[in-house]
Every structure is written in C-alpha cells, then in structure tokens.
Write a protein that holds these residues in place. Structure first.
Motif, PDB file in Angstrom:
ATOM      1  N   THR A   1       2.587  15.999  -0.617  1.00 53.21           N
ATOM      2  CA  THR A   1       3.873  16.160  -1.301  1.00 53.21           C
ATOM      3  C   THR A   1       4.688  14.872  -1.289  1.00 53.21           C
ATOM      4  O   THR A   1       5.629  14.726  -2.070  1.00 53.21           O
ATOM      5  CB  THR A   1       4.701  17.278  -0.633  1.00 53.21           C
ATOM      6  N   LEU A   2       4.328  13.935  -0.386  1.00 55.25           N
ATOM      7  CA  LEU A   2       5.087  12.683  -0.285  1.00 55.25           C
ATOM      8  C   LEU A   2       4.441  11.534  -1.042  1.00 55.25           C
ATOM      9  O   LEU A   2       5.023  10.448  -1.112  1.00 55.25           O
ATOM     10  CB  LEU A   2       5.239  12.293   1.187  1.00 55.25           C
ATOM     11  N   GLU A   3       3.254  11.754  -1.589  1.00 53.40           N
ATOM     12  CA  GLU A   3       2.565  10.662  -2.277  1.00 53.40           C
ATOM     13  C   GLU A   3       3.379  10.187  -3.484  1.00 53.40           C
ATOM     14  O   GLU A   3       3.846  10.986  -4.296  1.00 53.40           O
ATOM     15  CB  GLU A   3       1.177  11.114  -2.732  1.00 53.40           C
ATOM     16  N   GLY A   4       3.540   8.896  -3.578  1.00 50.88           N
ATOM     17  CA  GLY A   4       4.276   8.313  -4.698  1.00 50.88           C
ATOM     18  C   GLY A   4       5.782   8.381  -4.555  1.00 50.88           C
ATOM     19  O   GLY A   4       6.520   7.952  -5.445  1.00 50.88           O
ATOM     20  N   VAL A   5       6.254   8.944  -3.431  1.00 47.55           N
ATOM     21  CA  VAL A   5       7.696   9.066  -3.221  1.00 47.55           C
ATOM     22  C   VAL A   5       8.201   7.852  -2.439  1.00 47.55           C
ATOM     23  O   VAL A   5       7.728   7.572  -1.336  1.00 47.55           O
ATOM     24  CB  VAL A   5       8.034  10.361  -2.447  1.00 47.55           C
ATOM     25  N   ARG A   6       9.138   7.163  -3.002  1.00 48.70           N
ATOM     26  CA  ARG A   6       9.777   6.032  -2.317  1.00 48.70           C
ATOM     27  C   ARG A   6      11.122   6.496  -1.790  1.00 48.70           C
ATOM     28  O   ARG A   6      12.074   6.663  -2.538  1.00 48.70           O
ATOM     29  CB  ARG A   6       9.956   4.853  -3.263  1.00 48.70           C
ATOM     30  N   ALA A   7      11.163   6.723  -0.505  1.00 46.75           N
ATOM     31  CA  ALA A   7      12.392   7.235   0.098  1.00 46.75           C
ATOM     32  C   ALA A   7      12.429   6.822   1.563  1.00 46.75           C
ATOM     33  O   ALA A   7      11.422   6.403   2.140  1.00 46.75           O
ATOM     34  CB  ALA A   7      12.447   8.759  -0.028  1.00 46.75           C
TER      35      ALA A   7
ATOM     36  N   ALA B   1      12.833   7.275   5.697  1.00 47.61           N
ATOM     37  CA  ALA B   1      12.155   8.185   6.619  1.00 47.61           C
ATOM     38  C   ALA B   1      12.924   9.497   6.749  1.00 47.61           C
ATOM     39  O   ALA B   1      12.329  10.571   6.849  1.00 47.61           O
ATOM     40  CB  ALA B   1      12.009   7.518   7.990  1.00 47.61           C
ATOM     41  N   VAL B   2      14.255   9.401   6.736  1.00 42.94           N
ATOM     42  CA  VAL B   2      15.080  10.599   6.842  1.00 42.94           C
ATOM     43  C   VAL B   2      14.857  11.506   5.637  1.00 42.94           C
ATOM     44  O   VAL B   2      14.723  12.736   5.770  1.00 42.94           O
ATOM     45  CB  VAL B   2      16.570  10.226   6.965  1.00 42.94           C
ATOM     46  N   ARG B   3      14.816  10.897   4.443  1.00 46.30           N
ATOM     47  CA  ARG B   3      14.616  11.689   3.230  1.00 46.30           C
ATOM     48  C   ARG B   3      13.219  12.298   3.196  1.00 46.30           C
ATOM     49  O   ARG B   3      13.053  13.464   2.814  1.00 46.30           O
ATOM     50  CB  ARG B   3      14.828  10.794   2.002  1.00 46.30           C
ATOM     51  N   ARG B   4      12.231  11.561   3.627  1.00 45.25           N
ATOM     52  CA  ARG B   4      10.860  12.070   3.637  1.00 45.25           C
ATOM     53  C   ARG B   4      10.740  13.256   4.610  1.00 45.25           C
ATOM     54  O   ARG B   4      10.087  14.251   4.315  1.00 45.25           O
ATOM     55  CB  ARG B   4       9.889  10.955   4.025  1.00 45.25           C
ATOM     56  N   ARG B   5      11.385  13.135   5.745  1.00 43.18           N
ATOM     57  CA  ARG B   5      11.364  14.250   6.698  1.00 43.18           C
ATOM     58  C   ARG B   5      12.035  15.475   6.100  1.00 43.18           C
ATOM     59  O   ARG B   5      11.560  16.600   6.257  1.00 43.18           O
ATOM     60  CB  ARG B   5      12.053  13.840   7.995  1.00 43.18           C
TER      61      ARG B   5
END
Length: 533
Positions: free
Chosen positions: A196-202, A204-208
């Motif tokens: 679900t995080l692939e290709g997402v540039r964000a 660490a807080v946003r990814r969590r």
C-alpha cells in the motif's frame, strides 16, 4: 431447550513403530518472503528433535500480492533453493519422498500460475508442493499452541485470541477453555501492508498513519468476531513477534510463553518504523527478511493489544514447521481433541440454521456405529469417519433455505462455510455426502462431484450410502434405535436392532434408503428387530 455442545466418542490414535531407532524427516515451508527447511528426528513415541534449520529469502509474496503471478525468475530461484535443500537432505540420508513434506502458503496459493510453479519444482527436484489452505494452517496452529495454553495458569480462564500476522494473511483463533470458538483468516499481512506504500512519497509519520488506517479496518472485522464477555488474552505467533520478544526480554528461553509488555512493544515498534531496512539489519543484527516485515507486523500486533486495552502480549514460539514435523510424527492422524473441535464447530453451524439437533445427533451417532462395524466393507480411515459424522450432523441444514431441495442447499452452505479444522477439499466432501443423503445418486454432471478424482468420488459414494442407512434407522425421529449390530456375508448386510420388538417403520424407510448401499457395496440390506442370535 438448546442442548449443550457435546462431542463424539472418537478415540486417540496411537503411534507405533517397528523399532526404537529415530526416523529422519524434513519439512519445507515455501512462504511469502522465504523458503525454510527444518530437518528433524522422529522417535517411536511421537517425540521429535530438530537437527537443523535453513532459510533462504525469496520474493514470491511481492509478486503474488501485486499481480497474482509468479515470475519465471522467482520460480527458477525457488527451484534452485530447493535443489540445494535436496543435496543437504541427501547428506542426512533423507531420500524417500515420504520423509519430506513441502508446503506452500498464501503467496503460492494465490498465484494464478501456482500449478506451473508446482510442476516446475517437481521437475527440478521431485518434490510435491502442497498448497495448504487456511484450515490446515489453523489445524497446525491449534495443535502447536494448545499445550502452551493448558500449561499456563493465567490463561485457564477467559478467551485467548491466537494471532499470527504473516506476509499475506493474518490467521486468528479464538479459544476458551480449550475449545475453539471461532477461526478466521484476514487479508492483512506485512507484505500486503508494504504494497500500500509503494510509490508513496511521504514522511515516516504519514506512512505510519496510512498503515494504521489499513490495520484498523481489519481490527474492526476482528472485534466483530469477539464477544467481550470475559477477560481477553492475546497470544502472538510468528517470527516478527519472536524477534521482538528476544529484543525486549533478556531471559526468554525461546520455548515457554513470553510475556511482552504492550508499552515496551509499542516503543520498539515506533523505533523500528523510523529506521530503514539497512539500519535495522545493522542495529539489531537482523536478517533482511526480518528487517523488511518486522515494522508493519509489530504495528498490527501493537494496535490489536491496545484495542483491547491489554497490558501485555504473550508470545509463543510455535511455528508451521514444528507443527508439520509433529504431524509427520503422528502419521497425519487427528487427535480425539482435534476431531471433537471439528464436531463442536459443526454443531454451532447447525444451530445457526436451526437444525433438528436431536435428530442430527442421533443420525451422526448411528453413522459412526455403522462406519465402525462396516470397516471391512468400506476400508476407509479415521478422517473419513469425521467427514461422515459432520455430514450426518449437517445433512438437513438446507431446510431453512428450501425444504424441497434442502439436500442441494446443504451442499452449498457446507461447502462455503468456515468449519474449523476442515480444508476446502474436506468441506466439499462433507457437503457432497450431505447432498446425497436423499433422492438422486451421484452423477458426473453434479456440481462438485464430477471434478473429483475417482478415489474421492468413491469415498463420497461410500459415505453417502452409509448416511442413508443411518437416516433410515432414525426415520421416526424418536431416537429409539440406539444400538445396532451389523453382520455382512457374501449376499446380504443384516442390521440387527437389539431391544426392539417392532421396527416396521424403520424397515419401510430402509427399503427406500438402502438402494445406494446395495449399488455401491453390492449388498442388499435387511433390518431385523430383536437380539442377534
């Protein structure tokens, strides 16, 4: 009044051996992120001792969960790993196929080209790959974790939620007082979360936050299955939680249940989620396999513990390979306790469809007695006895849908149910046996039946023929036929009913229901009242 759930009087299978020398075996687990092998010695008393474990990383989960296909490169890498494992096995003297079991879990099972994968492995190594489903995983998990639960005084009361967050799925058992109340598989795994995080540039807080959002959706499904009417304990399985326990507990022996404080688990998860995989490997002396999955997996465990306000999480060292070795040690037989868990689950399903429980229990018990006394005729094993018993319990659950075609609806309801401990193939067998409890005999054009190999078609026919006899014996729905005595010769099967002087109603039902038994076994059936002379 609702009857309490009771179980059938199945007896424990015993393990025998021709001599006292151990047998060397191996199990290979083809998972989403790695291929692992355990080599062990099995002793005549059913005990085992692990000699060596090997692990090699693969990327099957990344591909299977992304596009549902395994690439040629990954298939060839898997074949290469298994070739090396086979050479190691030769050094241990393990050369017979019966001494090696190779299983594949979610990643291979979900791949559209799983058959091509299995065929390539067989050509390269001679290994037969068994894609086990969630029911088989739950069975092995249950067998492995129950000794720990029974031995721990704090877990004797309340409900234990046994959870393993894998690469592709999360498997859950809810256990209370040694009984499985519910089992379920959820499409939540560490690799699926990472996808679900692939290709997402964000940040660490946003990814969590994104990972937490996905996990909480599954948490709502889990909590729907758990009635909070007593104390709850969380038992965590899997390599990621074992990794956490070793990091947080200096004195854990790796065998007993570890008690990990939720607050400390949350802090470790926070730290790991902020680090790159390379830093996790260096700082914690972890493998790259662990570094990739540990953060998302621990986040799922942490959120689950916090959701139930649990001060700590129990960590169990049981794993799939240990369970498979134990399974080989007992010859694949089901213990009486495990069989009874299946029966409990079947009775619970029957109650959901308001079945005639008294009649169902009577027919099931008569089916078991017929199965036992007709062993020389049917030549089936103890697992088939369970299939027959469950089919007998559930043969009328289709009545709630439609009385006229209740046998067909019973097949559908059973086939797509979540009966604990039975695989999809076994559920199909149960459903077909229930489907053929009345009216038409098995036909190749019938749903499910025509796709079975000949051996399984014969099993279904034999069990359905026996079930029809049991139904005839309880045709009055009074339970007055309790004991039977079967005598078979070259021309007839005679069923004697001790203690009854008049079985005329049962004889009429038997004449209508025994045709299938005659066609399958070649024996007309005669029902007699009174004691056997």
């Amino acid at each position: 009044m609702t009857q309490p759930i009771a179980t059938s009087p199945f007896e424990n299978a015993s393990v025998t051996a021709a001599d006292a020398s151990p047998r060397t075996v191996a199990v290979i687990d083809i998972g989403a992120t790695s291929i692992r092998m355990a080599i062990a010695e099995i002793y005549p008393d059913g005990q085992s001792r692990t000699l060596e474990t090997l692990v090699q990383s693969v990327e099957l989960g990344h591909e299977a969960f992304d596009n549902r296909r395994l690439s040629r490169r990954s298939i060839e890498k898997s074949a290469s790993v298994l070739k090396r494992y086979k050479r190691v096995l030769r050094e241990y003297g393990v050369t017979s196929p019966k001494d090696v079991r190779v299983v594949a879990t979610t990643a291979v099972r979900e791949a559209l080209n799983r058959l091509a994968f299995a065929d390539r492995i067989f050509v390269a190594t001679g290994f037969n790959v068994d894609s086990i489903d969630e029911a088989e995983v739950n069975r092995i998990t249950y067998m492995g974790v129950m000794p720990h639960l029974r031995a721990h005084p704090d877990l004797a009361d309340g409900k234990s939620i046994v959870v393993e967050v894998g690469g592709g799925n999360t498997e859950m058992l809810i256990v209370r007082g040694g009984n499985v109340l519910h089992s379920q598989s959820f499409r939540l795994g560490s690799l699926r979360l990472l996808k679900t995080l692939e290709g997402v540039r964000a940040s660490a807080v946003r990814r969590r936050a994104m990972l937490e959002s996905h996990i909480r959706r599954t948490l709502s499904q889990i909590t729907d299955a758990i009635k909070r009417d007593t104390a709850i304990h969380l038992i965590a399985l899997g390599g990621d939680m074992r990794f956490a326990a070793h990091q947080l507990l200096d004195d854990w022996d790796g065998n007993s249940l570890a008690e990990v404080p939720t607050a400390r688990l949350a802090k470790l998860t926070e730290k790991l989620m902020s680090l790159s995989e390379d830093k996790i490997v260096k700082r914690y002396d972890a493998s790259f396999i662990e570094a990739e999955t540990v953060g998302p997996a621990l986040l799922a465990y942490t959120l689950l513990a916090k959701h139930f306000d649990l001060p700590h999480v129990y960590v169990c060292d049981t794993n799939l390979r240990d369970g498979l070795i134990h399974d080989m040690a007992v010859g694949g037989s089901w213990t009486a306790d495990f069989r009874n868990q299946i029966v409990r689950s079947a009775i619970s399903l029957g109650r959901k469809f308001d079945f005639d429980e008294t009649h169902a229990r009577n027919v099931a018990e008569l089916s078991r007695k017929l199965f036992d006394q007709l062993q020389d005729e049917h030549q089936l094993d103890s697992r088939h006895e369970v299939v027959l018993f469950v089919a007998a319990l559930l043969h009328e659950i289709g009545m709630m849908v439609n009385v006229r075609s209740n046998h067909k609806h019973a097949l559908y309801l059973i086939r797509y149910s979540e009966l604990f401990g039975l695989s999809r193939d076994e559920l199909l067998q149960v459903g077909l046996v229930a489907r053929y409890q009345r009216r038409a005999y098995p036909q190749p054009s019938h749903e499910g039946y025509g796709t079975l190999p000949q051996q399984e078609r014969v099993v279904v026919s034999k069990l359905a023929a026996i079930l029809r006899l049991a139904i005839a014996l309880d045709d009055t729905r009074s339970g007055r036929v309790r004991e039977i005595n079967c005598v078979a010769d070259a021309k007839h099967l005679v069923i004697n009913v001790p203690g009854l002087d008049d079985v005329s109603l049962e004889q009429m039902a038997m004449r209508e229901n025994s045709g299938m038994f005659r066609d399958v076994f070649g024996l007309p059936v005669i029902l007699r009242a009174g004691k056997l002379e």
